[in-house]
Design a protein around this motif. Structure first.
Motif, PDB file in Angstrom:
ATOM      1  N   UNK A  70      -2.923 -34.929 -23.038  1.00  0.00           N
ATOM      2  CA  UNK A  70      -3.584 -35.795 -22.073  1.00  0.00           C
ATOM      3  C   UNK A  70      -5.021 -36.023 -22.535  1.00  0.00           C
ATOM      4  N   UNK A  71      -5.548 -37.254 -22.341  1.00  0.00           N
ATOM      5  CA  UNK A  71      -6.891 -37.561 -22.870  1.00  0.00           C
ATOM      6  C   UNK A  71      -7.980 -36.660 -22.271  1.00  0.00           C
ATOM      7  N   UNK A  72      -9.103 -36.575 -22.946  1.00  0.00           N
ATOM      8  CA  UNK A  72     -10.167 -35.663 -22.500  1.00  0.00           C
ATOM      9  C   UNK A  72     -10.727 -36.075 -21.142  1.00  0.00           C
ATOM     10  N   UNK A  73     -10.691 -37.381 -20.830  1.00  0.00           N
ATOM     11  CA  UNK A  73     -11.223 -37.837 -19.537  1.00  0.00           C
ATOM     12  C   UNK A  73     -10.238 -37.649 -18.399  1.00  0.00           C
ATOM     13  N   UNK A  74      -9.009 -37.257 -18.711  1.00  0.00           N
ATOM     14  CA  UNK A  74      -7.961 -37.123 -17.695  1.00  0.00           C
ATOM     15  C   UNK A  74      -8.281 -35.963 -16.753  1.00  0.00           C
ATOM     16  N   UNK A  75      -8.094 -36.176 -15.439  1.00  0.00           N
ATOM     17  CA  UNK A  75      -8.464 -35.139 -14.461  1.00  0.00           C
ATOM     18  C   UNK A  75      -7.225 -34.467 -13.862  1.00  0.00           C
ATOM     19  N   UNK A  76      -7.308 -33.150 -13.755  1.00  0.00           N
ATOM     20  CA  UNK A  76      -6.215 -32.376 -13.175  1.00  0.00           C
ATOM     21  C   UNK A  76      -6.610 -31.822 -11.816  1.00  0.00           C
ATOM     22  N   UNK A  77      -5.665 -31.868 -10.888  1.00  0.00           N
ATOM     23  CA  UNK A  77      -5.948 -31.332  -9.564  1.00  0.00           C
ATOM     24  C   UNK A  77      -4.754 -30.604  -8.990  1.00  0.00           C
ATOM     25  N   UNK A  78      -4.946 -30.080  -7.784  1.00  0.00           N
ATOM     26  CA  UNK A  78      -3.837 -29.547  -6.990  1.00  0.00           C
ATOM     27  C   UNK A  78      -4.099 -29.980  -5.557  1.00  0.00           C
ATOM     28  N   UNK A  79      -3.020 -30.045  -4.765  1.00  0.00           N
ATOM     29  CA  UNK A  79      -3.175 -30.609  -3.427  1.00  0.00           C
ATOM     30  C   UNK A  79      -2.616 -29.738  -2.313  1.00  0.00           C
ATOM     31  N   UNK A  80      -3.113 -30.025  -1.111  1.00  0.00           N
ATOM     32  CA  UNK A  80      -2.624 -29.400   0.130  1.00  0.00           C
ATOM     33  C   UNK A  80      -2.840 -30.417   1.256  1.00  0.00           C
ATOM     34  N   UNK A  81      -2.419 -30.055   2.467  1.00  0.00           N
ATOM     35  CA  UNK A  81      -2.808 -30.867   3.629  1.00  0.00           C
ATOM     36  C   UNK A  81      -3.163 -29.945   4.785  1.00  0.00           C
ATOM     37  N   UNK A  82      -3.976 -30.466   5.686  1.00  0.00           N
ATOM     38  CA  UNK A  82      -4.563 -29.654   6.760  1.00  0.00           C
ATOM     39  C   UNK A  82      -3.509 -28.898   7.567  1.00  0.00           C
ATOM     40  N   UNK A  83      -2.561 -29.631   8.128  1.00  0.00           N
ATOM     41  CA  UNK A  83      -1.595 -28.973   9.012  1.00  0.00           C
ATOM     42  C   UNK A  83      -0.787 -27.930   8.262  1.00  0.00           C
ATOM     43  N   UNK A  84      -0.493 -28.183   7.007  1.00  0.00           N
ATOM     44  CA  UNK A  84       0.369 -27.275   6.254  1.00  0.00           C
ATOM     45  C   UNK A  84      -0.319 -25.983   5.837  1.00  0.00           C
ATOM     46  N   UNK A  85      -1.645 -25.947   5.838  1.00  0.00           N
ATOM     47  CA  UNK A  85      -2.321 -24.725   5.375  1.00  0.00           C
ATOM     48  C   UNK A  85      -3.327 -24.127   6.352  1.00  0.00           C
ATOM     49  N   UNK A  86      -3.951 -24.934   7.195  1.00  0.00           N
ATOM     50  CA  UNK A  86      -5.134 -24.437   7.908  1.00  0.00           C
ATOM     51  C   UNK A  86      -4.859 -23.358   8.951  1.00  0.00           C
ATOM     52  N   UNK A  87      -3.770 -23.527   9.733  1.00  0.00           N
ATOM     53  CA  UNK A  87      -3.643 -22.680  10.913  1.00  0.00           C
ATOM     54  C   UNK A  87      -4.771 -23.028  11.868  1.00  0.00           C
ATOM     55  N   UNK A  88      -5.243 -22.023  12.640  1.00  0.00           N
ATOM     56  CA  UNK A  88      -6.346 -22.287  13.566  1.00  0.00           C
ATOM     57  C   UNK A  88      -6.054 -23.497  14.442  1.00  0.00           C
ATOM     58  N   UNK A  89      -4.825 -23.605  14.892  1.00  0.00           N
ATOM     59  CA  UNK A  89      -4.402 -24.830  15.589  1.00  0.00           C
ATOM     60  C   UNK A  89      -5.161 -25.027  16.897  1.00  0.00           C
ATOM     61  N   UNK A  90      -5.607 -23.889  17.494  1.00  0.00           N
ATOM     62  CA  UNK A  90      -6.371 -24.016  18.752  1.00  0.00           C
ATOM     63  C   UNK A  90      -7.774 -23.410  18.597  1.00  0.00           C
ATOM     64  N   UNK A  91      -8.222 -23.267  17.344  1.00  0.00           N
ATOM     65  CA  UNK A  91      -9.552 -22.684  17.124  1.00  0.00           C
ATOM     66  C   UNK A  91     -10.634 -23.606  17.674  1.00  0.00           C
ATOM     67  N   UNK A  92     -11.660 -22.981  18.234  1.00  0.00           N
ATOM     68  CA  UNK A  92     -12.795 -23.722  18.766  1.00  0.00           C
ATOM     69  C   UNK A  92     -12.299 -24.841  19.688  1.00  0.00           C
ATOM     70  N   UNK A  93     -12.807 -26.052  19.504  1.00  0.00           N
ATOM     71  CA  UNK A  93     -12.442 -27.135  20.427  1.00  0.00           C
ATOM     72  C   UNK A  93     -11.370 -28.062  19.870  1.00  0.00           C
ATOM     73  N   UNK A  94     -10.672 -27.616  18.836  1.00  0.00           N
ATOM     74  CA  UNK A  94      -9.607 -28.475  18.286  1.00  0.00           C
ATOM     75  C   UNK A  94      -8.561 -28.779  19.358  1.00  0.00           C
ATOM     76  N   UNK A  95      -8.079 -30.020  19.346  1.00  0.00           N
ATOM     77  CA  UNK A  95      -7.014 -30.373  20.291  1.00  0.00           C
ATOM     78  C   UNK A  95      -5.671 -30.375  19.576  1.00  0.00           C
ATOM     79  N   UNK A  96      -4.627 -30.616  20.354  1.00  0.00           N
ATOM     80  CA  UNK A  96      -3.259 -30.566  19.843  1.00  0.00           C
ATOM     81  C   UNK A  96      -2.954 -31.783  18.965  1.00  0.00           C
TER      82      UNK A  96
END
Ligand SMILES: *[C@@H]1O[C@H](CO)[C@@H](O)[C@H](O)[C@H]1NC(C)=O
Ligand SMILES: *[C@@H]1O[C@H](CO)[C@@H](O)[C@H](O)[C@H]1NC(C)=O
Ligand SMILES: *[C@@H]1O[C@H](CO)[C@@H](O)[C@H](O)[C@H]1NC(C)=O
Ligand SMILES: *[C@@H]1O[C@H](CO)[C@@H](O)[C@H](O)[C@H]1NC(C)=O
Length: 505
Positions: A39-65
């Motif tokens: 892959x070229x030197x300028x090519x960028x590698x990443x990894x991904x997630x999403x909020x609901x799938x990892x965060x937990x804290x579903x009712x932390x602080x003032x978060x709503x449903x």
């Protein structure tokens, strides 16, 4: 160490030949054997997630449903377990950054929980804790030189917005874009890559065929209202960024399409395959990326006829006004997409039973989707492995929409094997990365690849093991442990050589 040098040596050999002027010969050499690709030197590698799938804290602080919270609490049997704690990234985000650093990532893709940042669903009130959480995460990544790639909406709609009609209500375009405006205003000074809405195909076509949130069953109408509203919502957010933020921060915005690559099963199935591609990708990509804008014409006509024959008085796929066509057309700075798999398409035979996955449009289009018997499958039937599909798809997208920048925002292997020795994930990843390198050689401007996922997370329960890191969901500390694929990927990010060590000896 020896293995690392392998790719580098070949790279140098090609460079030397280039300088001696034997350009043609070197090109042939590079193209002649996949095992020499890098892959070229300028090519960028990443990894991904999403909020609901990892965060937990579903009712932390003032978060709503969110719609997911509501669904899994009201109907605990929907999926296996819930995401009240998930990976507990609401508390363990520093460890997530550390993992991104261990992997040598250039990019980390995560999403913002709308109901955490805006507990009322509206921009009248911004949660201080929500704001701080994402701000700290972004700062922590930047400190390590990791580019945040931020998804603004990844399925977890605030329940209140759902109660007001959700994605079927055209007003959501304003509600979403004002949420996006808050996000841009808070984080736009630090975030350069924005993804508005993740996988609208799943959001609408699965969401309105009772297969995922909001678990509504209205395939004829709701699905198509959602389809159009998503495009308008995305475009309004894009135009806000373009006008208010781009001149100052110069970031980029795209929607994220899910695109399962489709190929004709026989030469006779070419036309129906083209129509199926319009059905899957065109309904979400054409209005944004094509020169003409609006719905793909052939599909629009097909669905119009179909709706008439079913007695619907007006088009089920809501038409765009000229103003809307102009609003949506060109509302992206690059083409982001998630790719996992490929299908073969053929016309159904008379009387043949057609699979019932409505997302595939099987009934509507009268098609059957198959996999070639020679293709490997993941640990679920829908997941077939055909790496060449990714290269074909990239070339198709370039031919269809022009010479855009492409970012692969998800790709990874569906495994249910919890072990740390995930050779099948390594195998899948190098084969797909090799096809990315080939597509670049074809002249497609792919600038980055984001592996799904940084770690195991809530998928349909916790049995899917997409993670480069495993997570112990029985441990209150949610301890994360690198798999073989994490060691492999950290080598790839550093050498840009896609091959695992045992292949290079
Ligand atoms: C938050 O949710 C958990 C269940 O996940 C529950 O035990 C706890 O009481 C809730 N906290 C508040 C403040 O409602
Ligand atoms: C969706 O499916 C579930 C489980 O199969 C069923 O109980 C529910 O009634 C369905 N909902 C709708 C809106 O059709
Ligand atoms: C690919 O896209 C990037 C980002 O837009 C741009 O900087 C680069 O010049 C493009 N490369 C080619 C070969 O067009
Ligand atoms: C969890 O973390 C705490 C604090 O670091 C530590 O004391 C405890 O032993 C850990 N528990 C497990 C099961 O690893």
């Amino acid at each position: 160490m020896l293995q690392k040098i392998h790719c580098t040596e070949l790279y140098l050999a090609v460079g030397i030949m280039f300088y001696s002027g034997v350009v043609l010969f070197s090109a042939v050499l590079v193209g002649s054997s996949g095992s020499e690709l890098k892959l070229p030197s300028w090519f960028q590698f990443g990894a991904g997630t999403s909020a609901f799938q990892i965060e937990g804290g579903w009712n932390a602080s003032d978060k709503s449903e969110s719609v997911w919270d509501r669904q899994l609490h009201l109907f605990p049997a929907t999926l296996d377990g819930n995401a009240d704690v998930a990976c507990d990234s609401y508390h363990l985000w520093r460890r997530d950054i550390e993992m991104a650093e261990e992997l040598g990532l250039d990019m980390y893709r995560f999403s913002i929980s709308w109901s955490r940042l805006l507990p009322t669903g509206f921009s009248n009130y911004i949660s201080e804790d929500g704001k701080r959480y994402y701000s700290d995460l972004i700062d922590g990544l930047l400190e390590k030189g990791i580019e945040p790639v931020v998804t603004i909406h990844h399925f977890d709609l605030p329940q209140r917005i759902q109660d007001l009609g959700g994605w079927a209500n055209p007003l959501i375009a304003d509600w979403f874009s004002s949420y996006a405006n808050v996000v841009f205003s808070l984080f736009g000074n630090r975030v350069k890559y924005w993804l508005t809405i993740n996988e609208p195909l799943i959001l609408c076509d699965s969401g309105y065929t009772n297969q995922t949130v909001p678990y509504l069953d209205d395939k004829d109408i709701g699905r198509f209202l959602c389809n159009k509203n998503v495009l308008i919502a995305h475009a309004k957010a894009y135009r806000i960024y373009e006008k208010e933020y781009k001149p100052i921060y110069n970031g980029k915005v795209s929607i994220v399409n899910l695109f399962v690559w489709l190929q004709p099963a026989t030469p006779e199935d070419k036309d129906i395959t083209d129509l199926t591609i319009q059905y899957w990708e065109g309904r979400y990509g054409h209005a944004i990326y094509s020169k003409q804008g609006g719905w793909p014409k052939e599909l629009e006509n097909f669905l119009l006829e179909k709706g008439r024959s079913e007695g619907y008085p007006s088009p089920r796929l809501p038409p765009f006004t000229d103003e809307e066509v102009a609003l949506v057309k060109g509302s992206a700075d690059f083409y982001a997409f998630n790719h996992y798999s490929t299908r073969l398409v053929r016309k159904a035979k008379p009387g043949e039973t057609i699979g019932s996955w409505p997302i595939l449009g099987s009934q509507e289009l009268g098609i059957v989707l198959e996999r070639d018997p020679s293709w490997e499958v993941g640990d679920t039937v829908w997941f077939s492995v055909y790496p060449e599909g990714l290269r074909n798809q990239l070339n198709y997208l370039k031919e269809t929409y022009g010479d855009l920048e492409f970012l692969i925002t998800e790709n990874g292997f569906f495994s249910t094997d919890p072990s740390l020795d995930d050779t099948r994930t390594v195998d899948y990843t190098w084969k797909y990365l090799e096809q990315v390198a080939l597509a670049i050689q074809d002249g497609v401007n792919v600038t980055g690849y984001i592996h799904w996922s940084l770690m195991d997370n809530f998928d349909k329960g916790y049995s899917a093991k997409f993670g480069l890191y495993s997570v112990d969901f029985n441990d209150p500390n949610r301890t994360r442990t690198p798999r073989a694929s994490a060691r492999y990927y950290s080598k790839v990010t550093r050498t840009h050589c896609p091959y695992p060590e045992d292949l290079e000896q």
